[in-house]
Design a protein around this motif. Sequence first.
Motif, short mmCIF file in Angstrom:
data_model
loop_
_atom_site.label_atom_id
_atom_site.label_comp_id
_atom_site.label_asym_id
_atom_site.label_seq_id
_atom_site.Cartn_x
_atom_site.Cartn_y
_atom_site.Cartn_z
N ALA A 147 7.52 49.45 43.07
CA ALA A 147 8.89 49.86 42.76
C ALA A 147 9.15 50.01 41.26
O ALA A 147 8.52 49.35 40.43
CB ALA A 147 9.87 48.85 43.34
N ALA A 148 10.11 50.87 40.95
CA ALA A 148 10.62 50.95 39.59
C ALA A 148 11.48 49.73 39.31
O ALA A 148 11.87 49.00 40.22
CB ALA A 148 11.46 52.22 39.42
N GLY A 149 11.78 49.52 38.04
CA GLY A 149 12.62 48.38 37.68
C GLY A 149 11.80 47.12 37.56
O GLY A 149 10.70 47.13 37.00
N HIS A 150 12.31 46.02 38.11
CA HIS A 150 11.66 44.72 37.99
C HIS A 150 11.07 44.31 39.34
O HIS A 150 11.78 43.79 40.20
CB HIS A 150 12.66 43.67 37.51
N PRO A 151 9.76 44.55 39.57
CA PRO A 151 9.14 44.26 40.86
C PRO A 151 8.64 42.83 41.02
O PRO A 151 7.86 42.55 41.93
CB PRO A 151 7.98 45.26 40.89
N GLY A 152 9.05 41.93 40.14
CA GLY A 152 8.63 40.54 40.27
C GLY A 152 7.32 40.25 39.59
O GLY A 152 6.71 41.11 38.95
N GLU A 153 6.87 39.01 39.76
CA GLU A 153 5.66 38.55 39.08
C GLU A 153 4.49 38.26 40.02
O GLU A 153 3.46 37.76 39.60
CB GLU A 153 5.99 37.28 38.28
N ASP A 154 4.67 38.53 41.32
CA ASP A 154 3.60 38.22 42.28
C ASP A 154 2.64 39.37 42.51
O ASP A 154 1.56 39.17 43.07
CB ASP A 154 4.23 37.82 43.63
N ASP A 155 3.04 40.59 42.11
CA ASP A 155 2.17 41.77 42.21
C ASP A 155 1.72 42.08 43.63
O ASP A 155 0.61 42.55 43.85
CB ASP A 155 0.93 41.59 41.32
N ILE A 156 2.61 41.87 44.61
CA ILE A 156 2.26 42.14 46.00
C ILE A 156 2.82 43.50 46.41
O ILE A 156 4.03 43.73 46.31
CB ILE A 156 2.83 41.06 46.95
N PRO A 157 1.98 44.42 46.86
CA PRO A 157 2.46 45.75 47.24
C PRO A 157 3.21 45.73 48.57
O PRO A 157 3.11 44.78 49.36
CB PRO A 157 1.17 46.57 47.33
#
Length: 325
Positions: A147-157
């Motif tokens: 996703a655009a923006g802030h997709p978190g810190e876990d890096d899970i698709p």
Amino acid sequence: MLKTRVTELFGIEHPVIQGGMQRVSTAELVAAVANAGGLGFLSALTQPTPEALAQEIKRTQQLTDKPFGVNLTILPSMTPPPYEEYARVIVESGVKVVETAGRSPEPFMPMFNEAGVKVVHKCTSVRHAKKAEQVGCAAVTIDGFEAAGHPGEDDIPSLVLVPRAVEELSVPVIACGGFSDGRSLVAALSLGAEAISMGTRFVATQESPAHANLKQRLVEASELDTQLIFRKFRNTARVFKNTVSVEVANIERREGTEFGDVAELVSGKRGAVVLESGDLEHGIWWAGISAGLIHDVPTVDQLVSGIVNDAKAIINQRLAALVKA
């Protein structure tokens, strides 16, 4: 018709949602999505004051008689916007759907519940989605790492994160991050989601207020044309790859870098100039990996109807043929 719990919950025709986007989700775009049978969200904080938001909601109501919502992104700040006043404007305007993002909407839930407002919270992890369900959200949007923006810190698709959320939750799950067409919608439904939410794809529509240069650049883009920034600061953001975003990423790699070292480069004022002037190298601008699947700039109605019709064809023809075989 593709009928899901999300279409029933919000009284919409199609399980296609336009997420709230700063400076992009204005009355014309949101009303176009509503009129096409989807669910669009105004961006509350695009408006400089709660009073301005009330006027934007009124403008949208004049352009459509179908359901639409308002996004209220709640972020930590030394001088936070008057969130409660924005929330009260939403309630008093008669809007019945709110999309929240950032911090938990829990402080605002009593006000929304009393007014019969359904809350959809955007989450980038299963743990946050479970918390959103616990505080009373009617649905959750799951943002995959695409996703655009802030997709978190876990890096899970999305391919893993969406079904994991479906496994853990009882409320409807909306899939976000990498979704852009009929194939995407079928994939999301097969993962257990009950709608897709798109941002980048709706930017490249005729009703989007983004400059024509930006829309054309999305058409030309590949899946390699986004850049991750703010990784060092544990506030990962996905933006379009340009000279500014590459410079920001390079500065971050230096030892001892602080956010102040990139703050001017990533300012919202510079991003606003990009959207308004079409100078795509003036600042950063948000885009997801789904940019690689954007090949035209249709009207919103053409986009939504095309997605739904393609999804139905895939289900009724290609997939049905596989089962018969």
